[in-house]
Design a protein around this motif. Structure first.
Motif, PDB file in Angstrom:
ATOM      1  N   THR A 109      -0.279  -8.862   9.034  1.00  0.00           N
ATOM      2  CA  THR A 109       0.457  -9.854   9.762  1.00  0.00           C
ATOM      3  C   THR A 109      -0.536 -10.614  10.462  1.00  0.00           C
ATOM      4  O   THR A 109      -0.129 -12.119  10.183  1.00  0.00           O
ATOM      5  N   LEU A 110      -1.148  -9.925  10.801  1.00  0.00           N
ATOM      6  CA  LEU A 110      -2.339 -10.875  11.852  1.00  0.00           C
ATOM      7  C   LEU A 110      -3.026 -11.989  10.684  1.00  0.00           C
ATOM      8  O   LEU A 110      -3.414 -12.794  11.134  1.00  0.00           O
ATOM      9  N   ILE A 111      -2.727 -11.285   9.778  1.00  0.00           N
ATOM     10  CA  ILE A 111      -3.996 -12.607   8.563  1.00  0.00           C
ATOM     11  C   ILE A 111      -3.297 -13.779   8.597  1.00  0.00           C
ATOM     12  O   ILE A 111      -3.615 -14.694   8.473  1.00  0.00           O
ATOM     13  N   TYR A 112      -2.249 -13.229   8.158  1.00  0.00           N
ATOM     14  CA  TYR A 112      -1.029 -14.039   7.677  1.00  0.00           C
ATOM     15  C   TYR A 112      -1.096 -15.277   8.916  1.00  0.00           C
ATOM     16  O   TYR A 112      -0.956 -16.939   8.772  1.00  0.00           O
ATOM     17  N   GLU A 113      -0.677 -14.571  10.228  1.00  0.00           N
ATOM     18  CA  GLU A 113      -0.851 -15.957  11.974  1.00  0.00           C
ATOM     19  C   GLU A 113      -1.886 -16.303  11.608  1.00  0.00           C
ATOM     20  O   GLU A 113      -2.103 -17.503  11.709  1.00  0.00           O
ATOM     21  N   ILE A 114      -3.040 -15.936  11.096  1.00  0.00           N
ATOM     22  CA  ILE A 114      -4.201 -16.490  11.117  1.00  0.00           C
ATOM     23  C   ILE A 114      -4.483 -17.947  10.529  1.00  0.00           C
ATOM     24  O   ILE A 114      -4.505 -18.547  10.186  1.00  0.00           O
TER      25      ILE A 114
ATOM     26  N   CYS B   6      -0.710  14.172   6.096  1.00  0.00           N
ATOM     27  CA  CYS B   6      -0.585  13.470   5.773  1.00  0.00           C
ATOM     28  C   CYS B   6       0.463  12.006   5.587  1.00  0.00           C
ATOM     29  O   CYS B   6      -0.226  11.324   5.459  1.00  0.00           O
ATOM     30  N   ILE B   7       1.995  12.730   5.860  1.00  0.00           N
ATOM     31  CA  ILE B   7       2.541  11.780   5.729  1.00  0.00           C
ATOM     32  C   ILE B   7       2.836  10.925   7.892  1.00  0.00           C
ATOM     33  O   ILE B   7       2.579   9.253   7.463  1.00  0.00           O
ATOM     34  N   ILE B   8       1.587  11.959   8.343  1.00  0.00           N
ATOM     35  CA  ILE B   8       1.657  10.841   9.388  1.00  0.00           C
ATOM     36  C   ILE B   8       0.368   9.553   9.063  1.00  0.00           C
ATOM     37  O   ILE B   8       0.517   8.383   9.410  1.00  0.00           O
ATOM     38  N   LEU B   9      -0.539  10.933   8.390  1.00  0.00           N
ATOM     39  CA  LEU B   9      -1.679   9.267   8.117  1.00  0.00           C
ATOM     40  C   LEU B   9      -1.007   8.152   7.224  1.00  0.00           C
ATOM     41  O   LEU B   9      -1.918   6.843   8.189  1.00  0.00           O
ATOM     42  N   ALA B  10      -1.248   8.780   6.266  1.00  0.00           N
ATOM     43  CA  ALA B  10      -0.244   7.435   5.495  1.00  0.00           C
ATOM     44  C   ALA B  10       0.600   6.619   6.416  1.00  0.00           C
ATOM     45  O   ALA B  10       0.281   5.196   5.654  1.00  0.00           O
ATOM     46  N   LEU B  11       1.098   7.015   7.216  1.00  0.00           N
ATOM     47  CA  LEU B  11       2.304   5.868   7.883  1.00  0.00           C
ATOM     48  C   LEU B  11       1.646   5.346   8.542  1.00  0.00           C
ATOM     49  O   LEU B  11       1.512   3.970   8.846  1.00  0.00           O
ATOM     50  N   GLY B  12       0.383   5.996   9.290  1.00  0.00           N
ATOM     51  CA  GLY B  12      -0.661   4.713  10.372  1.00  0.00           C
ATOM     52  C   GLY B  12      -1.182   3.847   9.302  1.00  0.00           C
ATOM     53  O   GLY B  12      -1.528   2.795  10.016  1.00  0.00           O
ATOM     54  N   ILE B  13      -1.592   4.904   9.003  1.00  0.00           N
ATOM     55  CA  ILE B  13      -2.937   3.661   7.581  1.00  0.00           C
ATOM     56  C   ILE B  13      -1.956   2.456   6.890  1.00  0.00           C
ATOM     57  O   ILE B  13      -2.049   1.280   7.504  1.00  0.00           O
ATOM     58  N   ILE B  14      -0.436   2.795   7.010  1.00  0.00           N
ATOM     59  CA  ILE B  14       0.844   1.334   6.143  1.00  0.00           C
ATOM     60  C   ILE B  14       0.652   0.908   7.398  1.00  0.00           C
ATOM     61  O   ILE B  14       0.446  -1.207   7.355  1.00  0.00           O
ATOM     62  N   ALA B  15       0.906   1.119   8.267  1.00  0.00           N
ATOM     63  CA  ALA B  15       1.278   0.568  10.214  1.00  0.00           C
ATOM     64  C   ALA B  15      -0.463  -0.481  10.739  1.00  0.00           C
ATOM     65  O   ALA B  15       0.199  -1.736  10.100  1.00  0.00           O
ATOM     66  N   VAL B  16      -1.326   0.393   9.965  1.00  0.00           N
ATOM     67  CA  VAL B  16      -2.610  -0.579  10.279  1.00  0.00           C
ATOM     68  C   VAL B  16      -2.170  -2.163   9.181  1.00  0.00           C
ATOM     69  O   VAL B  16      -2.510  -3.351   9.433  1.00  0.00           O
TER      70      VAL B  16
ATOM     71  N   VAL C 188       1.118  -1.464  -0.206  1.00  0.00           N
ATOM     72  CA  VAL C 188       0.260  -0.136   0.210  1.00  0.00           C
ATOM     73  C   VAL C 188       0.734   1.358   0.079  1.00  0.00           C
ATOM     74  O   VAL C 188       1.802   1.254   0.939  1.00  0.00           O
ATOM     75  N   VAL C 189       1.020   2.234  -1.284  1.00  0.00           N
ATOM     76  CA  VAL C 189       1.648   3.552  -1.521  1.00  0.00           C
ATOM     77  C   VAL C 189       0.702   4.749  -0.975  1.00  0.00           C
ATOM     78  O   VAL C 189      -0.239   4.709  -1.973  1.00  0.00           O
ATOM     79  N   PHE C 190       0.687   5.813  -0.242  1.00  0.00           N
ATOM     80  CA  PHE C 190      -0.715   6.854  -0.171  1.00  0.00           C
ATOM     81  C   PHE C 190       0.390   7.533  -0.951  1.00  0.00           C
ATOM     82  O   PHE C 190       1.805   8.710  -0.391  1.00  0.00           O
ATOM     83  N   LYS C 191       0.268   8.311  -1.880  1.00  0.00           N
ATOM     84  CA  LYS C 191      -0.020   9.999  -2.367  1.00  0.00           C
ATOM     85  C   LYS C 191      -1.004  10.554  -2.600  1.00  0.00           C
ATOM     86  O   LYS C 191      -1.428  10.818  -2.276  1.00  0.00           O
TER      87      LYS C 191
END
Length: 355
Positions: free
Chosen positions: A92-97, A76-86, A11-14
């Motif tokens: 990761t959670l889906i992969y573990e599941i 916007c950068i912080i929001l994009a980073l938050g979205i990327i982290a989420v 996911v890349v936020f522009k």
């Protein structure tokens, strides 16, 4: 089951294109103002050009916009980073599941494979048992058919035996009735025998006396015993040739009855010697056709009265026996086969008395 591959999307936020244009335009204005300020410091400003320079208020507004744009960009950068982290956390959670589920699916697959293997073996065993049962069923069907046939045969035999049993019961009743009649007749005969015992004893005495008189006649108050009684000729046995008149000739059965009345029977030949004796006593004359002897046809065979078969067929001129025929003896001609109903003379024979 093969392990599934999981592809995770990047996911890349522009920033918005419009926001980028505004920031770029503000930076251009800011650069122009800086250039103008430098020119002002170097060159004196005339009244005519002063009218076209921006004032301090405009500069502060530009700096405010620039700061606002920077804040918005940072936000916007912080929001994009938050979205990327989420998103990364979520992936990761889906992969573990998915990995847990995949391991569980692998375990389930292993279990199902073992169950399937056991079910396959069980199915093969059941198939083999089914074939055995089919073969056994075929054998049992054949045995059932055979037993049914045997049962039908036995049932018919039982029916027949039942009918025969009923018949035998009826005959048994008849035999019981006949037995009762025979018992009554036996009782009557016993009584008659008891009544006849005394006369029979007297008759035996009379016959004994007759035998004595016949074989030992009294002459001048003396008795002389002979091997044959009077009228009989001795030739190893006693023979009596019955030369009756033609009107008194007899059939074979009548002649035998006459001989038995004389305590003898029609003559039989045991050997060649006796055969010759019988032939010599069979006198021949015009009216005489022959003498009855103890030889007749029984069951298609020549038999003597003592039960012996005629072994020497040369003794009789007709060796092929015919039922209803008896033998006659004629001197110089031997034995001949004629109908037993013809009437002829006869020869009797009995044992000689030992004296």
């Amino acid at each position: 089951m093969a392990e599934d591959e999981v592809n995770y999307a990047s996911v890349v936020f522009k920033p918005n294109q419009q926001q980028r244009s505004e920031v770029k335009r503000e930076e251009t204005v800011y650069d122009e103002v800086k250039v103008q300020n430098k020119a002002t410091e170097q060159t004196p400003v005339t009244n005519a050009s002063a009218e076209f320079l921006p004032d301090k208020k405009s500069n502060r507004r530009c700096r405010h916009y620039q700061q606002l744009a920077c804040c918005l960009g940072m936000l916007c950068i912080i929001l994009a980073l938050g979205i990327i982290a989420v998103s990364v956390y979520h992936v990761t959670l889906i992969y573990e599941i998915d990995e847990t589920e995949l391991n569980q699916l692998k375990e389930n697959q292993t279990t199902l494979n073992a169950v399937n293997h056991n079910l396959t073996k069980l199915n093969n065993q059941l198939s083999s048992d089914n074939e055995d049962l089919k073969r056994n069923q075929t054998k049992l069907t054949l045995q059932m058919s055979n037993l049914t046939q045997v049962f039908n045969v036995l049932d018919k035999e039982v029916t027949n035996l039942t009918k025969e049993n009923q018949k035998l019961k009826g005959k048994n009743e008849e035999l019981k009735t006949q037995n009762k009649d025979l018992e009554a007749e036996k009782k009557n005969l016993t009584e008659q025998t008891q009544q006849m015992t005394t006369p029979w004893d007297e008759l035996n005495v009379s016959r004994a006396q007759w035998s004595i008189d016949a074989y030992c006649p009294r002459e001048n108050n003396n008795r002389k015993c002979n091997a044959c009684q009077k009228g009989w000729e001795l030739n190893s046995s006693c023979y009596a040739t019955n030369n009756a008149d033609q009107g008194e000739w007899k059939t074979w059965e009548e002649a035998r009855k006459d001989c038995r009345g004389k305590i003898s029977d029609l003559a039989v030949a045991i050997n060649e010697e006796e055969m010759k004796i019988i032939r010599e006593k069979s006198w021949q004359y015009n009216e005489n056709k022959g003498y009855w002897i103890g030889l007749r046809v029984e069951d298609g065979k020549w038999k003597w009265l003592d039960g012996r078969n005629l072994t020497n067929n040369s003794w009789i001129d007709q060796s092929s026996p015919s039922d209803g025929h008896c033998a006659i003896s004629l001197q110089n001609q031997g034995f001949k086969s004629v109908s037993c109903d013809e009437k002829n003379q006869w020869i009797c024979k009995k044992k000689a008395l030992s004296v």
